[in-house]
Design an enzyme around this catalytic site. Structure first.
Site, PDB file in Angstrom:
ATOM      1  CG  HIS A  77      46.333  40.061  44.407  1.00 15.07           C
ATOM      2  ND1 HIS A  77      44.713  40.416  44.998  1.00 15.07           N
ATOM      3  CD2 HIS A  77      45.742  39.444  43.641  1.00 15.07           C
ATOM      4  CE1 HIS A  77      43.666  39.855  44.596  1.00 15.07           C
ATOM      5  NE2 HIS A  77      44.570  39.693  43.128  1.00 15.07           N
ATOM      6  CG  ASN A 215      42.903  32.765  48.230  1.00 17.30           C
ATOM      7  OD1 ASN A 215      42.307  33.640  48.090  1.00 17.30           O
ATOM      8  ND2 ASN A 215      43.499  31.945  47.258  1.00 17.30           N
ATOM      9  CD1 TRP A 216      40.221  30.836  46.833  1.00 15.42           C
ATOM     10  CD2 TRP A 216      39.152  32.023  46.320  1.00 15.42           C
ATOM     11  NE1 TRP A 216      40.445  30.759  45.833  1.00 15.42           N
ATOM     12  CE2 TRP A 216      39.726  31.563  44.883  1.00 15.42           C
ATOM     13  CE3 TRP A 216      37.912  32.440  45.664  1.00 15.42           C
ATOM     14  CZ2 TRP A 216      39.798  32.309  43.620  1.00 15.42           C
ATOM     15  CZ3 TRP A 216      37.923  33.230  44.115  1.00 15.42           C
ATOM     16  CH2 TRP A 216      38.504  32.717  43.425  1.00 15.42           C
ATOM     17  CG  ASP A 224      44.910  42.164  48.383  1.00  9.78           C
ATOM     18  OD1 ASP A 224      45.675  42.700  47.839  1.00  9.78           O
ATOM     19  OD2 ASP A 224      44.152  40.991  48.175  1.00  9.78           O
ATOM     20  CG  ASN A 319      44.200  31.921  43.433  1.00 10.02           C
ATOM     21  OD1 ASN A 319      43.458  32.311  44.526  1.00 10.02           O
ATOM     22  ND2 ASN A 319      43.701  32.697  42.030  1.00 10.02           N
ATOM     23  CB  SER A 639      41.689  41.646  41.512  1.00  5.40           C
ATOM     24  OG  SER A 639      41.403  40.321  42.513  1.00  5.40           O
ATOM     25  CG  PHE A 655      40.738  41.453  48.606  1.00  2.46           C
ATOM     26  CD1 PHE A 655      40.267  42.510  49.440  1.00  2.46           C
ATOM     27  CD2 PHE A 655      40.703  40.245  48.884  1.00  2.46           C
ATOM     28  CE1 PHE A 655      39.789  42.202  51.089  1.00  2.46           C
ATOM     29  CE2 PHE A 655      40.881  39.442  50.860  1.00  2.46           C
ATOM     30  CZ  PHE A 655      40.003  40.488  51.582  1.00  2.46           C
ATOM     31  CG  ASP A 656      39.349  36.412  47.548  1.00  4.66           C
ATOM     32  OD1 ASP A 656      38.560  35.969  46.559  1.00  4.66           O
ATOM     33  OD2 ASP A 656      39.675  35.463  48.896  1.00  4.66           O
TER      34      ASP A 656
HETATM   35  N1  ASP Z   1      40.656  36.888  43.307  1.00  4.48           N
HETATM   36  C1  ASP Z   1      39.919  37.532  42.781  1.00  4.48           C
HETATM   37  C2  ASP Z   1      40.778  38.625  41.438  1.00  4.48           C
HETATM   38  O1  ASP Z   1      42.033  38.177  41.929  1.00  4.48           O
HETATM   39  C3  ASP Z   1      39.213  38.223  42.605  1.00  4.48           C
HETATM   40  C4  ASP Z   1      37.636  37.046  42.644  1.00  4.48           C
HETATM   41  O2  ASP Z   1      37.736  35.940  41.939  1.00  4.48           O
HETATM   42  O3  ASP Z   1      37.045  37.357  43.047  1.00  4.48           O
HETATM   43  O4  ASP Z   1      40.499  38.705  39.938  1.00  4.48           O
END
Ligand code: ASP
Length: 704
Positions: A77, A215-216, A224, A319, A639, A655-656
């Site tokens: 992403h 997501n989350w 990813d 998001n 990320s 990534f999350d």
């Molecule tokens: N998904 C978030 C990012 O794009 C990472 C997170 O918020 O933990 O940086």
């Protein structure tokens, strides 16, 4: 090299010897915590500066080198813009992914940049020495001071000077950052690499498997990750350090560290400031993004063009919306405000007993008063801020008018973000944005903003909106006026906009473009808001460090500052968690779980080649690791961050975070603080078994 922080108040502080999940530590703090502490976290290698410098900054993300030949890993992403750049109606790289089997097949990006850190400098003394002498405060320290604006301007001038001096070296980008509201300041010098070529991206049905539904969330099954190669002078860039990929991977309780550039967190805010986030910011963000989502989805159903143009915007809106929901849920669940109030009371009691910290009480009162003051015009300011997202009918004319006003001033006097050094990045927006523009969607987003602006209370009106839309008595009239403005404007044409970007305000006015004139008027109000905020920021620079000094002294140990897009390290363990009573989540997922979710329908539509390979001889899907959890302290911007094991091998790409941990931006809760990483063994499995890309695998796993 790291110039050691000259912070006498830190010298006496004893590092806590507990196992750390909490803490986005600065490189300087990792040194202060010391080798013994790092070892205690499970690390058998020293986390020295050379190693830390392998965490590079990418647009909105982080990444790291994984080979001697400039190969870099990050999230899928994080490189969608490169995939979009090379997509055609015949070949959609976002959807299908891409693999360059030879260097000749690698696809160069026109605008992607990698920032490799070269030096971390503590510039606190430079900033403090340049400050004007404080003027006495007529109404006490907690009220606005005559010198608040001067203080802000002085810090900004020092910032610009330091950055300009630092960027005299070729291919250098330097960033200035304030910590703890101005307790200390740093400058990071980066080597900027602009020749970046796509090597591998999985299809989005791997990279974004589970889409917005997952997501989350946990359990998760996204691959990813993506690989690009950096070049310098036409040759693969040779990094000072790299992380070879681990083929061993991780298991429950293994030590890991994450290096990266977390964007922003709010743990140093006062409870009152956090209350503003809970009561106003997130509910309004949720409402606005929900409205935009409905508009975009409706138009998407009507037109395939709208669907394509808005795909990326929609993803980012969703998001943001889900993040706002997660923050709100987390506030309630984590009792964040109550905890922060109790923590503040302890600091107040501590400060009241010690003469040297007594000013902290007044600083606290001053910050509280400032928060109350900000709330007076909250709704109006929020809408003025949110012209930066949503309708291009607002964004584009505002971009052009702001640029023309800034360009009137000598470069050193322009606001950061609008100087000559920033122009290439601003110019790149023209083309990128054009692809995301869809007239029908944009028109409705424009109407949605105007309607909200017209509904503002009497004492918070936006004069520019009233002047243009004041006569519009109902929704139909607002819609009509918005479409008239858009229809009469030439700014939606890419070439016209590019030209207007370099015009003076007089030239822009001479265009007699009603939308542009509206933006020029709106920009005047936005500028007034910026001026007001500069004064307020000067107050914060005066008050926050005084309060934070007391907070840190009361804690009696090193306290990691809030995220501010600078390099941080967080230490943790691979761990599952319990989201609620009677439910225990395991720390790892596998291809078996991904297959179990596979319905063939987006977003659970694994590519056929993965499904086939999973059914292949000798493949045991439950033994192909996909994602894992750890209790590291991460946030947005992390990320693509490298997740390394105790020996410095790359085991994952962060990534999350899990749903229960979205609100960790306001406080770390060890029970639910879990970040989500893609296991590099999934990448190696895809490259080996699915893609038969042996040379790439050999490069990724080669020892140092
Ligand atoms: N998904 C978030 C990012 O794009 C990472 C997170 O918020 O933990 O940086």
């Amino acid at each position: 090299m790291i110039r050691t922080l000259r912070l006498s108040w830190l010298v006496s502080v004893v590092a806590s010897l507990a196992l750390a999940g909490e803490g986005k530590w600065t490189p300087q703090q990792v040194q202060q915590l010391g080798a013994a502490w790092v070892k205690q976290q499970g690390f058998t290698i020293p986390l020295d500066e050379k190693l830390l410098s392998n965490a590079v900054q990418l647009p909105g993300c982080s990444g790291s080198f994984v080979s001697k030949q400039g190969l870099l890993i990050t999230n899928h992403h994080c490189i969608v813009s490169i995939l979009q750049e090379h997509s055609t109606p015949q070949q959609n790289l976002v959807k299908d992914g891409y693999l360059a089997r030879t260097s000749a097949d690698e696809k160069a990006s026109k605008s992607y940049r990698i920032q490799v850190p070269r030096r971390f400098l503590d510039v606190t003394k430079d900033v403090l020495d340049a400050l004007p002498p404080p003027t006495p405060s007529p109404q006490g320290a907690s009220s606005p001071n005559l010198d608040d604006l001067q203080r802000y301007k002085s810090v900004e001038a020092t910032q610009k000077k330091l950055v300009a001096d630092c960027e005299k070296k070729p291919n250098t980008r330097c960033t200035f950052a304030a910590f703890d509201g101005g307790l200390f300041f740093t400058l990071t010098e980066f080597l900027e690499l602009t020749d970046v070529r796509l090597v591998f991206a999985p299809p989005s049905s791997v990279g974004d498997y589970g889409g917005e539904i997952d997501n989350w969330m946990w359990p998760r099954h996204s691959g990813d990750f993506a690989l690009v190669r950096a070049y310098q002078d036409g040759k693969p860039f040779e990094p000072g350090a790299f992380f070879p990929l681990s083929t061993q991977g991780v298991k429950e309780n293994d030590a890991v560290a994450i290096l990266g550039y977390p964007g922003v967190s709010f743990r140093a805010q006062l409870a009152d400031e956090m209350a503003e986030r809970e009561a106003r910011w997130y509910p309004n963000v949720r409402a606005l993004t929900a409205e935009w989502q409905a508009i975009i989805e409706e138009e998407g159903k009507r037109s395939p063009d709208a669907l394509i143009a808005t795909a990326d915007d929609l993803r980012s809106i969703l998001n943001t919306k889900k993040n706002a929901e997660g923050q709100l849920a987390g506030f309630a669940r984590g009792k964040i405000l109550e905890k922060q109030r109790a923590a503040e009371e302890k600091v107040k009691v501590f400060a009241a007993k010690k003469v040297e910290f007594a000013p902290a009480l007044e600083a606290h009162a001053g910050l509280t008063a400032l928060n109350t003051e900000r709330i007076q015009t909250w709704d109006r300011d929020f809408l003025l801020d949110w012209t930066g997202r949503g309708a291009r009918a607002l964004q584009w004319p505002l971009l052009v008018s702001r640029r023309s006003v800034e360009a009137q001033r000598p470069d050193v006097e322009r606001e950061p973000g609008w100087q000559e050094r920033d122009l290439p990045r601003l110019r790149e927006r023209h083309e990128r944005d054009q692809k995301r523009y869809h007239p029908a969607v944009d028109q409705r987003l424009f109407v949605s903003w105007v309607k909200r602006a017209l509904a503002l209370p009497k004492d918070q009106r936006i004069a520019a909106v009233d002047a243009v839309f004041g006569a519009a008595k109902d929704d139909a009239a607002i819609v009509k006026k918005c479409s008239e403005l858009a229809a009469a404007s030439k700014l939606f044409d890419l070439e016209t906009r590019k030209k207007a970007f370099d015009e003076t305000p007089a030239q822009l006015t001479a265009r007699a473009d009603p939308l542009l004139n509206f933006a020029l008027a709106l920009d005047t109000e936005r500028r007034a808001l910026r001026d007001r905020r500069e004064m307020q920021s000067g107050r914060v620079l005066r008050l926050r460090p005084v309060w934070r000094r007391a907070v840190i002294a009361e804690a009696g140990k090193l306290v990691a500052p809030d995220a501010n897009s600078t390099l941080r390290v967080t230490f943790g363990r691979v761990r599952g968690y319990s989201p609620k009573e009677a439910v225990q989540m395991a720390a790892t997922t596998s291809l078996a779980g991904a297959l179990a979710k596979h319905t063939g329908e987006e977003p659970f539509d694994l590519p056929k080649k993965i499904v086939d390979a999973a059914a292949g001889k000798g493949v045991v899907p439950a033994k192909v690791p996909v994602d894992f959890l750890a209790d590291c302290d991460t946030t947005g911007g992390n990320s693509g961050s490298p997740v390394i094991d105790a020996k410095g091998k790359l085991v994952g790409v962060n990534f999350d975070r899990v749903w229960e941990n979205v609100a960790n931006d306001f406080g770390y809760n060890p029970e639910v603080a879990r970040n989500v990483s893609a296991d590099v063994r999934y990448l190696l499995w895809i490259l080996t078994t699915v893609e038969d890309a042996k040379p790439l695998v050999a490069e990724l796993t080669a020892a140092k």
